[in-house]
Design an enzyme around this catalytic site. Sequence first.
Site, mmCIF file in Angstrom:
data_model
loop_
_atom_site.group_PDB
_atom_site.id
_atom_site.type_symbol
_atom_site.label_atom_id
_atom_site.label_comp_id
_atom_site.label_asym_id
_atom_site.label_seq_id
_atom_site.Cartn_x
_atom_site.Cartn_y
_atom_site.Cartn_z
ATOM 1 N N LYS A 22 19.959 21.201 13.062
ATOM 2 C CA LYS A 22 19.696 21.067 11.619
ATOM 3 C C LYS A 22 20.498 22.105 10.834
ATOM 4 C CE LYS A 22 15.856 23.124 9.838
ATOM 5 N NZ LYS A 22 15.995 23.968 8.665
ATOM 6 N N ASN A 23 20.459 23.347 11.302
ATOM 7 C CA ASN A 23 21.074 24.425 10.521
ATOM 8 C C ASN A 23 22.598 24.389 10.551
ATOM 9 O OD1 ASN A 23 18.556 25.243 9.849
ATOM 10 N ND2 ASN A 23 18.562 27.139 11.050
ATOM 11 N N ARG A 92 15.350 24.218 0.315
ATOM 12 C CA ARG A 92 16.086 25.425 -0.069
ATOM 13 C C ARG A 92 17.575 25.297 0.210
ATOM 14 N NH1 ARG A 92 13.995 29.992 -1.056
ATOM 15 N NH2 ARG A 92 15.954 30.931 -0.476
ATOM 16 N N CYS A 116 9.330 31.590 -0.380
ATOM 17 C CA CYS A 116 8.574 30.673 0.457
ATOM 18 C C CYS A 116 7.680 31.494 1.365
ATOM 19 C CB CYS A 116 9.493 29.734 1.232
ATOM 20 S SG CYS A 116 10.369 30.507 2.552
ATOM 21 N N ARG A 121 13.135 35.397 -0.090
ATOM 22 C CA ARG A 121 14.377 34.643 0.107
ATOM 23 C C ARG A 121 15.234 34.556 -1.156
ATOM 24 N NH1 ARG A 121 13.484 29.900 4.398
ATOM 25 N NH2 ARG A 121 15.604 30.475 4.887
ATOM 26 N N ASP A 304 14.025 32.726 14.172
ATOM 27 C CA ASP A 304 13.428 31.387 14.265
ATOM 28 C C ASP A 304 12.693 31.162 15.590
ATOM 29 O OD1 ASP A 304 14.270 30.758 11.774
ATOM 30 O OD2 ASP A 304 15.950 29.504 12.382
ATOM 31 N N VAL A 326 14.189 40.420 10.142
ATOM 32 C CA VAL A 326 15.044 39.564 9.298
ATOM 33 C C VAL A 326 14.292 39.123 8.039
ATOM 34 C CG1 VAL A 326 16.410 37.441 9.200
ATOM 35 C CG2 VAL A 326 16.418 38.833 11.286
ATOM 36 N N ARG A 396 10.094 19.107 9.562
ATOM 37 C CA ARG A 396 11.337 19.513 8.885
ATOM 38 C C ARG A 396 12.402 19.962 9.876
ATOM 39 N NH1 ARG A 396 10.540 24.198 6.113
ATOM 40 N NH2 ARG A 396 12.789 24.181 6.208
HETATM 41 C C1 UD1 Z 1 19.144 30.699 7.828
HETATM 42 C C2 UD1 Z 1 18.473 29.605 8.599
HETATM 43 C C3 UD1 Z 1 17.060 30.011 8.981
HETATM 44 C C4 UD1 Z 1 17.068 31.341 9.714
HETATM 45 C C5 UD1 Z 1 17.844 32.388 8.917
HETATM 46 C C6 UD1 Z 1 18.039 33.683 9.692
HETATM 47 C C7 UD1 Z 1 19.534 27.615 7.713
HETATM 48 C C8 UD1 Z 1 19.395 26.359 6.934
HETATM 49 N N1 UD1 Z 1 18.450 28.405 7.776
HETATM 50 O O1 UD1 Z 1 18.400 30.891 6.615
HETATM 51 O O2 UD1 Z 1 16.523 28.997 9.837
HETATM 52 O O3 UD1 Z 1 15.740 31.796 9.871
HETATM 53 O O4 UD1 Z 1 19.151 31.902 8.601
HETATM 54 O O5 UD1 Z 1 18.652 33.458 10.909
HETATM 55 O O6 UD1 Z 1 20.572 27.877 8.292
HETATM 56 N N2 UD1 Z 1 18.800 37.597 1.821
HETATM 57 C C9 UD1 Z 1 18.871 38.283 0.630
HETATM 58 N N3 UD1 Z 1 19.714 37.808 -0.346
HETATM 59 C C10 UD1 Z 1 20.485 36.703 -0.163
HETATM 60 C C11 UD1 Z 1 20.413 36.018 1.070
HETATM 61 C C12 UD1 Z 1 19.558 36.486 2.049
HETATM 62 O O7 UD1 Z 1 18.197 39.286 0.438
HETATM 63 O O8 UD1 Z 1 21.237 36.329 -1.084
HETATM 64 C C13 UD1 Z 1 17.878 38.086 2.879
HETATM 65 C C14 UD1 Z 1 16.757 37.064 3.170
HETATM 66 O O9 UD1 Z 1 15.695 37.179 2.269
HETATM 67 C C15 UD1 Z 1 16.390 37.424 4.596
HETATM 68 C C16 UD1 Z 1 17.732 37.856 5.200
HETATM 69 O O10 UD1 Z 1 18.594 38.159 4.104
HETATM 70 O O11 UD1 Z 1 15.499 38.511 4.595
HETATM 71 C C17 UD1 Z 1 18.393 36.788 6.062
HETATM 72 O O12 UD1 Z 1 18.468 35.581 5.348
HETATM 73 P P1 UD1 Z 1 19.618 34.509 5.621
HETATM 74 O O13 UD1 Z 1 20.390 34.900 6.824
HETATM 75 O O14 UD1 Z 1 20.364 34.295 4.349
HETATM 76 O O15 UD1 Z 1 18.759 33.211 5.942
HETATM 77 P P2 UD1 Z 1 19.043 31.742 5.422
HETATM 78 O O16 UD1 Z 1 20.489 31.478 5.373
HETATM 79 O O17 UD1 Z 1 18.206 31.476 4.216
#
Ligand code: UD1
Length: 417
Positions: A22-23, A92, A116, A121, A304, A326, A396
């Site tokens: 999915k990701n 998202r 969420c 996030r 995850d 994370v 999902r």
């Molecule tokens: C993706 C995955 C999710 C996985 C996560 C971490 C997808 C669709 N989802 O989510 O399944 O759990 O990676 O491996 O690929 N952050 C900020 N600011 C930002 C972006 C992120 O502070 O602009 C923080 C987030 O709140 C979190 C951390 O960085 O604490 C990691 O988030 P991120 O790696 O961006 O996760 P996603 O891409 O949302």
Amino acid sequence: MDAFEIRGGLPLRGECRVYGAKNAALPILAATVMVDGTSVIEDVPELEDVRVMMDILRSLGAHVTREGNRVVVDGSHIVETTVPSDLMRKMRSSVFLMGPLLGRLGEVSVSKPGGCVIGQRPIDYHLRGMRQLGANVEERHGTIRCTANRLIGTSITLDFPSVGATENLMMAASMADGVTVIENAAREPEIVDLADFLRKCGAIIEGAGEDKIRVVGVHRLTGVEHTVIPDRIVAGTLLIAAAATKGNIALHHTRPEHLGSLLGKLREAGVQVEVDHDIITVEHVGQLHAVNLRTAPHPGFPTDLQAPMMALLTVANGASIIREDVFEARFKHVNELCRMGADITVDLRTALVRGVGQLSSAPVEASDLRGGAALVVAGLMADGTTRIEGLHHIDRGYQQLDAYLRDLGAEVARREL
Ligand code: UD1
């Protein structure tokens, strides 16, 4: 609204094939809006988030069809630059449209995603990066509008190796003028898969999978065929479930190199793990040992899989310490596991899991995707029949999880509430 009813105590046994991630599929589908021509994406899982992404692509003017696990997108006639807010709210990952639409059409409007259950996030890294690429970003009344005549290559350093920000910026930079360097980039396999897709389409990207990615912008991307990588989180969940039920399964079509930290922790817990090319076999007899783990960006232990692994460790011999580094609030499954007899205490980002001999069934509710998977693992090993509500969260990210588990010998029924 459906619920699972799982009769615990049956070992998982048999073989199955892991489907596409999915990701990886979601950002690749988003990237097709940059492509002038037809993209054929194979092994796209049948999941609600994927359906929402396909609807978003249609709403932007793409022609999208699905036949089995193949999705075909013709993005030649994309004209619309606003992601509908009702679809955005459903997923998202619609934020992934930002980079591609900005790169191709110089404009994008999305509604601001909220927090969420697993944390706030924010998307500040995405927005800061877009600004550094020369976009004008306005946030007003819950909508984010980015515009740019041309994006200009630049140097971007992420504060944290965010998966989504790395992907979004890599996509935007693919169609910027000049060279973009992304430092402290995330190194997840899904980023490599997205880069592979973009490169086939004509993008110039070096270093995906490393912490420094270099992108040379091009003016046009053309349609190609691409097969999505297997889902390492689905594979990991099934391996954990097999170990938890003292079972013996062989997973085909995996990439063991994507699962190194999980396989290491399973072995440390006393589980027998064998790897033969793309097949991972797990067998467990006897007692599990407690292990400590800390989630981290790839190649660290994946956040995850933290919840499913915690479910396994609830019955291990001794106390395990699990630290979630994370996401700030990813322990929503703990209360539900405790309702099933687990002994877990949480202090901010750290959980202390004291092994108990056996979990017992209870009515529980999933409040997020991977936390829901943890409840399924717990239900498979508990005494009696566990009823799990909140299945839409699990659906999902896991395609027909009940059918997969039944094929492996579990007694799982999906009931309409
Ligand atoms: C993706 C995955 C999710 C996985 C996560 C971490 C997808 C669709 N989802 O989510 O399944 O759990 O990676 O491996 O690929 N952050 C900020 N600011 C930002 C972006 C992120 O502070 O602009 C923080 C987030 O709140 C979190 C951390 O960085 O604490 C990691 O988030 P991120 O790696 O961006 O996760 P996603 O891409 O949302």
